[in-house]
Every structure is written in structure tokens, then in C-alpha cells.
Design a protein around this motif. Structure first.
Motif, short mmCIF file in Angstrom:
data_model
loop_
_atom_site.label_atom_id
_atom_site.label_comp_id
_atom_site.label_asym_id
_atom_site.label_seq_id
_atom_site.Cartn_x
_atom_site.Cartn_y
_atom_site.Cartn_z
N LYS A 188 0.83 -1.21 0.00
CA LYS A 188 0.00 0.00 0.00
C LYS A 188 0.87 1.26 0.00
O LYS A 188 0.56 2.24 -0.69
N ARG A 189 1.96 1.25 0.77
CA ARG A 189 2.84 2.42 0.80
C ARG A 189 3.45 2.69 -0.57
O ARG A 189 3.61 3.85 -0.97
N ASN A 190 3.78 1.63 -1.29
CA ASN A 190 4.31 1.80 -2.63
C ASN A 190 3.25 2.37 -3.57
O ASN A 190 3.52 3.30 -4.34
N MET A 191 2.05 1.84 -3.53
CA MET A 191 1.00 2.32 -4.41
C MET A 191 0.56 3.74 -4.07
O MET A 191 0.16 4.51 -4.94
N ASP A 192 0.66 4.10 -2.81
CA ASP A 192 0.27 5.46 -2.39
C ASP A 192 1.22 6.53 -2.91
O ASP A 192 0.91 7.72 -2.84
N THR A 193 2.37 6.13 -3.45
CA THR A 193 3.27 7.11 -4.08
C THR A 193 2.66 7.66 -5.36
O THR A 193 3.08 8.70 -5.85
N LEU A 194 1.69 6.93 -5.94
CA LEU A 194 1.05 7.29 -7.20
C LEU A 194 2.01 7.25 -8.38
O LEU A 194 1.79 7.87 -9.41
N PHE A 195 3.08 6.47 -8.24
CA PHE A 195 4.05 6.38 -9.32
C PHE A 195 3.48 5.62 -10.51
O PHE A 195 2.80 4.60 -10.36
N GLY A 196 3.78 6.12 -11.72
CA GLY A 196 3.37 5.43 -12.94
C GLY A 196 1.88 5.16 -12.99
O GLY A 196 1.06 6.05 -12.74
N TRP A 197 1.53 3.92 -13.28
CA TRP A 197 0.13 3.52 -13.28
C TRP A 197 -0.35 3.11 -11.90
O TRP A 197 -1.54 2.83 -11.71
N ALA A 198 0.57 3.05 -10.92
CA ALA A 198 0.23 2.62 -9.55
C ALA A 198 -0.72 1.42 -9.62
O ALA A 198 -0.46 0.48 -10.36
N ASP A 199 -1.83 1.47 -8.88
CA ASP A 199 -2.80 0.37 -8.97
C ASP A 199 -4.08 0.83 -9.67
O ASP A 199 -5.18 0.35 -9.40
N PHE A 200 -3.92 1.75 -10.65
CA PHE A 200 -5.07 2.32 -11.33
C PHE A 200 -5.77 1.30 -12.24
O PHE A 200 -7.00 1.35 -12.41
N TRP A 201 -5.00 0.39 -12.84
CA TRP A 201 -5.63 -0.66 -13.66
C TRP A 201 -6.55 -1.52 -12.79
O TRP A 201 -7.68 -1.83 -13.19
N LYS A 202 -6.07 -1.90 -11.64
CA LYS A 202 -6.87 -2.72 -10.73
C LYS A 202 -8.16 -1.98 -10.35
O LYS A 202 -9.26 -2.54 -10.41
N MET A 203 -8.01 -0.71 -9.98
CA MET A 203 -9.15 0.08 -9.52
C MET A 203 -10.23 0.18 -10.61
O MET A 203 -11.41 -0.05 -10.36
N HIS A 204 -9.80 0.52 -11.83
CA HIS A 204 -10.78 0.78 -12.89
C HIS A 204 -11.33 -0.50 -13.51
O HIS A 204 -12.51 -0.54 -13.88
N LEU A 205 -10.52 -1.54 -13.64
CA LEU A 205 -11.05 -2.80 -14.16
C LEU A 205 -12.04 -3.42 -13.18
O LEU A 205 -13.10 -3.91 -13.59
N GLU A 206 -11.72 -3.39 -11.90
CA GLU A 206 -12.64 -3.98 -10.92
C GLU A 206 -13.92 -3.17 -10.79
O GLU A 206 -14.98 -3.71 -10.47
N ASP A 207 -13.84 -1.86 -11.09
CA ASP A 207 -15.05 -1.01 -11.06
C ASP A 207 -16.08 -1.45 -12.10
O ASP A 207 -17.27 -1.18 -11.95
N THR A 208 -15.62 -2.12 -13.17
CA THR A 208 -16.56 -2.57 -14.20
C THR A 208 -17.42 -3.74 -13.71
O THR A 208 -18.46 -4.04 -14.29
N GLY A 209 -16.95 -4.42 -12.65
CA GLY A 209 -17.67 -5.58 -12.13
C GLY A 209 -17.35 -6.87 -12.86
O GLY A 209 -17.88 -7.93 -12.50
N ASN A 210 -16.48 -6.79 -13.88
CA ASN A 210 -16.17 -7.97 -14.70
C ASN A 210 -14.81 -8.58 -14.43
O ASN A 210 -14.48 -9.62 -14.99
N PHE A 211 -14.01 -7.93 -13.57
CA PHE A 211 -12.63 -8.36 -13.39
C PHE A 211 -12.26 -8.49 -11.91
O PHE A 211 -12.75 -7.73 -11.06
N GLU A 212 -11.37 -9.43 -11.65
CA GLU A 212 -10.65 -9.50 -10.39
C GLU A 212 -9.17 -9.34 -10.74
O GLU A 212 -8.65 -10.08 -11.60
#
Length: 389
Positions: free
Chosen positions: A36-60
């Protein structure tokens, strides 16, 4: 319908994750906490793919920072996974893939994930229906990417190259993560008039043009330099024009302009900033200078186009044949075709800050409306669903 499982392995710059662990003892920290500390740096894509794909309801989605040795070894320790000192990266990655059993493997970290590993993993984990790759530096290398089923690239000519060669490829332009605006400090006044933030790698097909441009700009304008892969203000002997060994070599080789550039840029370079700190620095600047990597040739494609405009900063970028596909030149971004034109436009905007602010606002409206990373990822999610049937 069960969710599609996507595993994404991405690299971070070592400066980013090393800065997190520099002053602390992490012998007892959990993987989830340090992740979490690494992702909270907001570096690069961080965990944005995870956030937006899971928001669709079709992905884990499972994201890992594949080149972060400390983080990956903590995962291995928690899961009692053995690994070799030499091949720890692929050993731990294999265990993570085995544990997750994904449908899609987004092997974004092409520097540390070999073709041999991908071939092995496809045979060993039959759940993997698709290996997704990324060509962000215009490699155009069919042999290098032979084990990838699908390639993404932010450069249209590169996707065309792979398609013509019979490879499945998609044009995936960069976008701006709009949630960043909620995580930086919004201020009325700008701290910097003009900023450059980025790498300066003095190699063919990298940043020679960028270095030459900055070499002229730092002599004529006041600019906040935040350069990576380049000597900083504190590293005197690495760039001093008469004392540093490399500078003496440049003199002996008659590379006077290069020597001069290192001296003038190095005197001002405060060193790089990344992630959230970088976004704050860009936001705090009225004008932001952008110059594409040399290998991009005539294509506007880099991420800075969308980061700067998304933050509302007036972007000054090198003219490319396709720039109008994204922005209206000199209305939503400012373009230049030469060093003198770049300097002239910068001086004009410094004298007319209201015009710079107007362009910055127009660029932001375009990016937030059309080029959010959320829209990019969610649109591509439909393609992913179709690709694996």
C-alpha cells in the motif's frame, strides 16, 4: 458469469521504492502494508488498472511490483515460497501466478520477464488464455515480443507495425488519473514559472534533442529543472566543465556543445521527483516544458501530454504531426517546431500569464473530458472480454 482474473506485473523505478524503505526497519512489516505504501506514491500507473477494471464488475485484478525485491521477498516469506538469489524475480512471480491462476497475464515488466519465462508459464498454468505486453519505447521488435499474444502501445505507428507483421496489437494512448486531483494540494498561486521534469539520457534514440533544447533554455530563461538520469546541482565533479573526467573527455573529443549543456543544466538540476511529488511540482508550475524521446520521431505520444493538461498546467510541447488528434495547438497546448520558437513562446507566456492560464484551463477541460485513464482502461476492458471469449 465468473469474473475474469487479470494478473499485472509492473516495474517501479528503484528510486521510488528505495525512498520508502530508506529510513525504516521492515523486518516485521506485512506485504499488504508495504504494498500500500508503494501504491500510495502514485508512481506510474500505480494500482489504477486494478481500480478501474474492478469497477466494471467484470474483473478480479492482482497487481505486483515485480522488480521490488524487498516487497516480493516479503510475499515469498509470508507464503513460504523458496527462491533463488539469482532468479528471485521470476521465481516469486511464478509462485504468485500459480497462486492466483489468472485468465490474463499483463507482463508489463518486459525488462525482468523473459520470453523463456513466458513460454514456461503458459505451459505450467493453463488458466492463462492471454499474455498481454507493452511497447512504450517503439522497439518494434517481433523477436523480443514473440511470446506475447497481444501488445499495447501508446504510439499509433508502432501498433500498425505489429499489425502488419501479423501480431495482434492495440493503440492505447496514455491518460490522466483524475483521482490525483484529490490527492495534491490545490493552491491559488503558482510556485514556479516554468518547469521541466523528466529523464535526460544522453544516448541515441533517447533524449539528445531534449538535452540540446534544455541547454539553450537554461541560459535564456528561469526554469525549474527536475531531471533524472543526469548530474544534479550537488554532484559538482560529474558535470564541472574543466574538472570532471567525463567533461574533459568531451573537450578532447570536441563535443563542446554537449559539455556546455552538462554544465549549464547540471548547475540548475535539483534532481527528479516522482509520483505524488511530481504531480505537485507540475501543478505548482504555470508552464511545463515537454520534449518527446527521440525515437518517437513525428508522433505525439508521451504521458506528460496528459499529466500536465490534466493538472491544468499550460503545456509547451514539441510539435508532432498528430498533435491535433489530441489537442488544438496554441489553444489547448502550446507547440514549437524549433528552439527559437520555443523560447519566443515561453517569453510571451511569461509576460502574459493570463493567456498561459487560459490555455492550461482549456487543456484540462479536454483531458478530463476525453482522456481520463478511467475511460481508457474501461474502454479496453471490453476488448479484453472479447479477446478471451
Amino acid at each position: 458469469m465468473s469474473k475474469i482474473k487479470l494478473f499485472k506485473a509492473s516495474p517501479f523505478y528503484s528510486d521510488v521504492f528505495n525512498s520508502i524503505t530508506a529510513e525504516d526497519n521492515y523486518s516485521n512489516i506485512s506485504y499488504d502494508s508495504l504494498y500500500k505504501r508503494n501504491m500510495d506514491t502514485l508512481f506510474g500507473w500505480a494500482d489504477f488498472w486494478k481500480m478501474h477494471l474492478e469497477d466494471t464488475g467484470n474483473f478480479e485484478v492482482r497487481e505486483v511490483i515485480s522488480n521490488n525485491m524487498l516487497l516480493q521477498k516479503i510475499w515469498a516469506k509470508e507464503h513460504k515460497v523458496p527462491f533463488s538469489r539469482r532468479s528471485w524475480c521470476e521465481d516469486i512471480l511464478e509462485a504468485q501466478l500459480m497462486e492466483f491462476q489468472p485468465d490474463i497475464f499483463f507482463a508489463h515488466d518486459y525488462s525482468n520477464i523473459s520470453s523463456i519465462f513466458l513460454k514456461k508459464i503458459k505451459k505450467k498454468i493453463p488458466s492463462i488464455k492471454l499474455v498481454l505486453g507493452w511497447d512504450g519505447l517503439c522497439y518494434k521488435d517481433l523477436k523480443f515480443y514473440e511470446s506475447y499474444d497481444v501488445l499495447l502501445t501508446p504510439v499509433k505507428s508502432v501498433s500498425d507495425f505489429y499489425k502488419e507483421a501479423g501480431k495482434k496489437a492495440y493503440f492505447f494512448p496514455f491518460g490522466f488519473e483524475t483521482s490525483i486531483l484529490e490527492k495534491i494540494e490545490i493552491k491559488e498561486n503558482k510556485k514556479h514559472i516554468l518547469t521541466f521534469s523528466g529523464s535526460l539520457i544522453n544516448r541515441n534514440n533517447f533524449h539528445k534533442t531534449r538535452i540540446d533544447l534544455l541547454g539553450e533554455l537554461v541560459k535564456r530563461t528561469s526554469i525549474n529543472v527536475r531531471a533524472a538520469s543526469f548530474p544534479t546541482k550537488k554532484q559538482v565533479l560529474k558535470w564541472h566543465p574543466f574538472l570532471a573526467p567525463k567533461q574533459i573527455l568531451r573537450l578532447l573529443s570536441a563535443r563542446y556543445r554537449e559539455r556546455d549543456n552538462y554544465w549549464h543544466i547540471g548547475k540548475l538540476n535539483l534532481g527528479p521527483v516522482y509520483g505524488k511529488d511530481m504531480y505537485q511540482e507540475l501543478y505548482d508550475s504555470r508552464l511545463l516544458l515537454n520534449s518527446h524521446i527521440d525515437v518517437a520521431q513525428n508522433s505525439a505520444a508521451n504521458i506528460r501530454l496528459f499529466e500536465a493538461t490534466g493538472l491544468g498546467t499550460c503545456l509547451i510541447t514539441d510539435y508532432k504531426d498528430n498533435i491535433s488528434d489530441f489537442f488544438i495547438p496554441d489553444q489547448e497546448v502550446v507547440t514549437y517546431k524549433s528552439v527559437p520558437e520555443c523560447i519566443d513562446k515561453i517569453e510571451y507566456l511569461i509576460d502574459n500569464p493570463h493567456i498561459a492560464d487560459k490555455i492550461g484551463k482549456a487543456g484540462q477541460e479536454k483531458t478530463l473530458g476525453k482522456y481520463s485513464l478511467e475511460n481508457r482502461i474501461k474502454s479496453f476492458s471490453e476488448i479484453l472480454i472479447n479477446l478471451i471469449g
